[in-house]
Design a protein around this motif. Structure first.
Motif, short mmCIF file in Angstrom:
data_model
loop_
_atom_site.label_atom_id
_atom_site.label_comp_id
_atom_site.label_asym_id
_atom_site.label_seq_id
_atom_site.Cartn_x
_atom_site.Cartn_y
_atom_site.Cartn_z
N ILE A 67 0.83 -1.21 0.00
CA ILE A 67 0.00 0.00 0.00
C ILE A 67 0.86 1.26 0.00
O ILE A 67 0.60 2.21 -0.75
CB ILE A 67 -0.95 -0.01 1.21
CG1 ILE A 67 -2.00 -1.11 1.05
CG2 ILE A 67 -1.64 1.35 1.39
CD1 ILE A 67 -2.92 -1.28 2.24
N ILE A 68 1.91 1.27 0.82
CA ILE A 68 2.79 2.44 0.85
C ILE A 68 3.50 2.61 -0.48
O ILE A 68 3.63 3.72 -1.01
CB ILE A 68 3.83 2.29 1.98
CG1 ILE A 68 3.13 2.26 3.35
CG2 ILE A 68 4.84 3.44 1.94
CD1 ILE A 68 2.40 3.54 3.70
N ALA A 69 3.99 1.50 -1.06
CA ALA A 69 4.70 1.57 -2.34
C ALA A 69 3.79 2.05 -3.46
O ALA A 69 4.25 2.66 -4.43
CB ALA A 69 5.28 0.20 -2.69
N ALA A 70 2.48 1.75 -3.33
CA ALA A 70 1.52 2.18 -4.36
C ALA A 70 1.06 3.62 -4.16
O ALA A 70 0.24 4.12 -4.94
CB ALA A 70 0.30 1.25 -4.36
N GLY A 71 1.57 4.29 -3.13
CA GLY A 71 1.22 5.68 -2.89
C GLY A 71 0.16 5.89 -1.84
O GLY A 71 -0.30 7.02 -1.64
N GLY A 72 -0.27 4.82 -1.16
CA GLY A 72 -1.28 4.95 -0.11
C GLY A 72 -0.72 5.57 1.15
O GLY A 72 0.50 5.66 1.34
N SER A 73 -1.61 5.97 2.04
CA SER A 73 -1.18 6.61 3.28
C SER A 73 -0.80 5.56 4.32
O SER A 73 -1.32 4.44 4.29
CB SER A 73 -2.29 7.50 3.83
OG SER A 73 -3.37 6.70 4.30
N PRO A 74 0.08 5.92 5.26
CA PRO A 74 0.42 4.97 6.34
C PRO A 74 -0.79 4.56 7.17
O PRO A 74 -0.86 3.43 7.64
CB PRO A 74 1.43 5.77 7.18
CG PRO A 74 2.02 6.76 6.24
CD PRO A 74 0.91 7.13 5.30
N VAL A 75 -1.76 5.46 7.34
CA VAL A 75 -2.96 5.14 8.11
C VAL A 75 -3.74 4.02 7.42
O VAL A 75 -4.19 3.06 8.06
CB VAL A 75 -3.84 6.39 8.28
CG1 VAL A 75 -5.16 6.02 8.97
CG2 VAL A 75 -3.10 7.45 9.09
N ALA A 76 -3.90 4.15 6.10
CA ALA A 76 -4.62 3.11 5.35
C ALA A 76 -3.87 1.79 5.40
O ALA A 76 -4.48 0.72 5.50
CB ALA A 76 -4.81 3.56 3.90
N ALA A 77 -2.54 1.86 5.34
CA ALA A 77 -1.73 0.63 5.37
C ALA A 77 -1.86 -0.07 6.72
O ALA A 77 -1.99 -1.29 6.78
CB ALA A 77 -0.27 0.97 5.09
N VAL A 78 -1.83 0.71 7.80
CA VAL A 78 -1.97 0.12 9.13
C VAL A 78 -3.37 -0.45 9.32
O VAL A 78 -3.55 -1.55 9.87
CB VAL A 78 -1.67 1.18 10.22
CG1 VAL A 78 -2.03 0.65 11.60
CG2 VAL A 78 -0.19 1.57 10.19
#
Length: 237
Positions: A67-78
């Protein structure tokens, strides 16, 4: 050390130890792929190593990095990682007896609670074997996973395209290998196939992590199908 090995071999048997060892080997390979993918995606070397020690959940770690590598936010990843790990709640009820009664053993045992250690524990009928299988598998996987991540993280500094080596397919391949033997049991095929169908159908429409949770309806279907079969002998009498 020899006495510990003899005791473990006596309780678990060589065949079960061999199976656990093969899973640890496979997990090491998956750990290498995770470490390489994380560093190859731009994470510093220490990041996948720290996540592996503190989180120790392959699916959530892969999801976080993706998710982070795809440009998502850390909140969404967590949040996605927490949703994926929500399956640990029923795991805890299923194998709570193997964690021991002391708080220290329960905390450590909960940290080692992953799909493989739970699966090996639930497959044992004897209480002593359940406990031994859980702890041996959990500790072995924790060590092997982190060693693999360490090796993969350093390898990732030299690999520019991890997808070219097929490293991104290592984790689902291992999970598939774990599931396939259980499909020999007819009672297991229904919940597994139903869960797969639900996950595949909802993946294009829902955020990462939710399809995995919805796939748990397969477990409910398996329980519902099992209850009539258990009551049938009583009716015959």
């Amino acid at each position: 050390m020899r006495s510990i090995w003899r005791t473990t071999t006596r309780v678990l048997g060589r065949d079960l130890l061999r199976d656990i060892g093969l899973v640890c080997l496979a997990d090491t390979i998956v750990g290498i792929s995770y470490g390489a993918i994380a560093v190859g995606s731009g994470f510093p070397i220490w990041a996948p190593m720290l996540l592996s020690v503190l989180v120790f959940a392959g699916a959530s770690q892969f999801m976080f990095v993706g998710i982070i590598a795809a440009g998502g936010s850390p909140v969404a990843a967590v949040a996605a990682g927490l949703l994926a790990n929500a399956r640990h709640l029923p795991f805890g009820f299923a194998i709570g007896d193997v964690l021991g009664k002391r708080w220290s053993s329960r905390i450590v045992g909960s940290h080692l609670m992953i799909d493989e250690s739970v699966a090996f524990a639930l497959a044992q009928r004897d209480e002593e074997r359940r406990r031994a299988a859980y702890w041996v598998c959990g500790i072995g996987l924790f060590v092997c996973w982190n060693v693999g991540v360490l090796a993969g993280a350093y390898a990732g500094t030299a690999i520019s395209d991890t997808g070219a080596f097929g490293l991104d397919a290592a984790f689902p391949a291992v999970l598939l290998a774990l599931v396939l033997p259980s499909l020999r049991d007819r009672a297991t095929r229904l919940p597994v196939l139903l869960g797969v169908a639900v996950a595949l159908a909802t993946t294009p429409f829902l955020p990462a992590g939710l399809p995995v949770l919805l796939a748990l309806v397969g477990v409910l279907a398996g329980v519902a199908a099992k209850e009539p079969a258990e009551r049938e002998p009583e009716g015959v009498r």
